[in-house]
Enzyme design. Sequence first.
Site, PDB file in Angstrom:
ATOM      1  N   HIS A  12     -13.790 -12.751  -8.454  1.00 34.22           N
ATOM      2  CA  HIS A  12     -15.002 -11.973  -8.217  1.00 34.22           C
ATOM      3  C   HIS A  12     -15.883 -12.524  -7.108  1.00 34.22           C
ATOM      4  CE1 HIS A  12     -17.025 -14.664 -11.405  1.00 34.22           C
ATOM      5  NE2 HIS A  12     -17.891 -14.717 -10.411  1.00 34.22           N
ATOM      6  N   GLU A  76     -19.639  -9.125  -9.356  1.00 32.49           N
ATOM      7  CA  GLU A  76     -20.596  -9.618 -10.357  1.00 32.49           C
ATOM      8  C   GLU A  76     -22.004  -9.480  -9.792  1.00 32.49           C
ATOM      9  OE1 GLU A  76     -20.243 -13.787 -11.292  1.00 32.49           O
ATOM     10  OE2 GLU A  76     -21.894 -13.750 -12.711  1.00 32.49           O
ATOM     11  N   HIS A 104     -20.653  -8.940   4.040  1.00 40.17           N
ATOM     12  CA  HIS A 104     -20.522  -7.654   3.343  1.00 40.17           C
ATOM     13  C   HIS A 104     -19.393  -7.691   2.329  1.00 40.17           C
ATOM     14  CE1 HIS A 104     -17.817  -7.268   6.963  1.00 40.17           C
ATOM     15  NE2 HIS A 104     -16.968  -6.924   6.019  1.00 40.17           N
ATOM     16  N   GLU A 150     -18.905  -2.281   3.704  1.00 40.39           N
ATOM     17  CA  GLU A 150     -18.061  -1.679   4.733  1.00 40.39           C
ATOM     18  C   GLU A 150     -17.155  -0.629   4.093  1.00 40.39           C
ATOM     19  OE1 GLU A 150     -15.555  -4.516   6.748  1.00 40.39           O
ATOM     20  OE2 GLU A 150     -15.070  -3.120   8.370  1.00 40.39           O
TER      21      GLU A 150
END
Lengths: 163, 163
Positions: A12, A76, A104, A150
């Site tokens: 994550h 998360e 990003h 993105e």
Amino acid sequence: MATDPSKYVFNHTMIRVKDPKASVAFYEDVLGMKHIHKMDNENGKFSLYFLAYVDTVPSTEEEKKLLAFSRPGVLELTHNWGTENQPDFKYCTGNAAESKGFGHTAILVDDIEAACERFEQLKVNFIKRLTDGNMKNIAFITDPDGYWVEIIQNPSISGKSPV
Amino acid sequence: MATDPSKYVFNHTMIRVKDPKASVAFYEDVLGMKHIHKMDNENGKFSLYFLAYVDTVPSTEEEKKLLAFSRPGVLELTHNWGTENQPDFKYCTGNAAESKGFGHTAILVDDIEAACERFEQLKVNFIKRLTDGNMKNIAFITDPDGYWVEIIQNPSISGKSPV
């Protein structure tokens, strides 16, 4: 040594969010993720929200936790309680000139033209539309905290080159 | 509308790095990822390095690009040329008090005790060892730029609860 790094999993990415209601709604309703697990920490006064692209969310807390911590592609969101009520509170997105770092997250979409058209209809904020700049095949939108996301064509769906 | 958000894929997370040699070495040699693709942008004077947990890296540039943009769990490192030669240059990790935002990436490992022991032997910097604080089952290390990386037991390997 009983560890094999090639077997590790990039599970994550964590970003802090000011208002989890707005952020969970954005990642679910706009980007199509599912909220799969939540952990509250009373002592630390924070909550963690785990989101991912899954078909179904299991019903028990134990199964939800296992789902959140057993696969790649999980987002998360950390909510420190109370920030949503502070009008001037703002996290750093990592893209301001004085605090660059994180850039990003990136989402592959099934049809980038249709996806961006839908984002327009949903009044999503664009940093870069498909028609802006030199790279006509990627877009950048922002989430409720201003973090950049993105948007890229998934080549395994379209057969088109992604970038 | 020909787009179905539930079919989207959380592809990658991008962070800017000062010295790509140090960062690629860290994510490959310490964390076991593979460097699967590189894109150079002469006009913008930057390079993008894509890393992921894959068994093999294909040989052609087109296949590498497709691999980088068709799956979850990809890490993108952006290198703005020349930063590695500026002694005082430093990116914001997102965890300093004055510039909080991005928190960390997280890696599931096969055996967390053995993994942390190996990180110690490799002289990796720890923010939190397993023995520190209340949560005895997670660790935090840093990459060469100081970005935090959470280390979590993969429950699908151990059968143990991850957190």
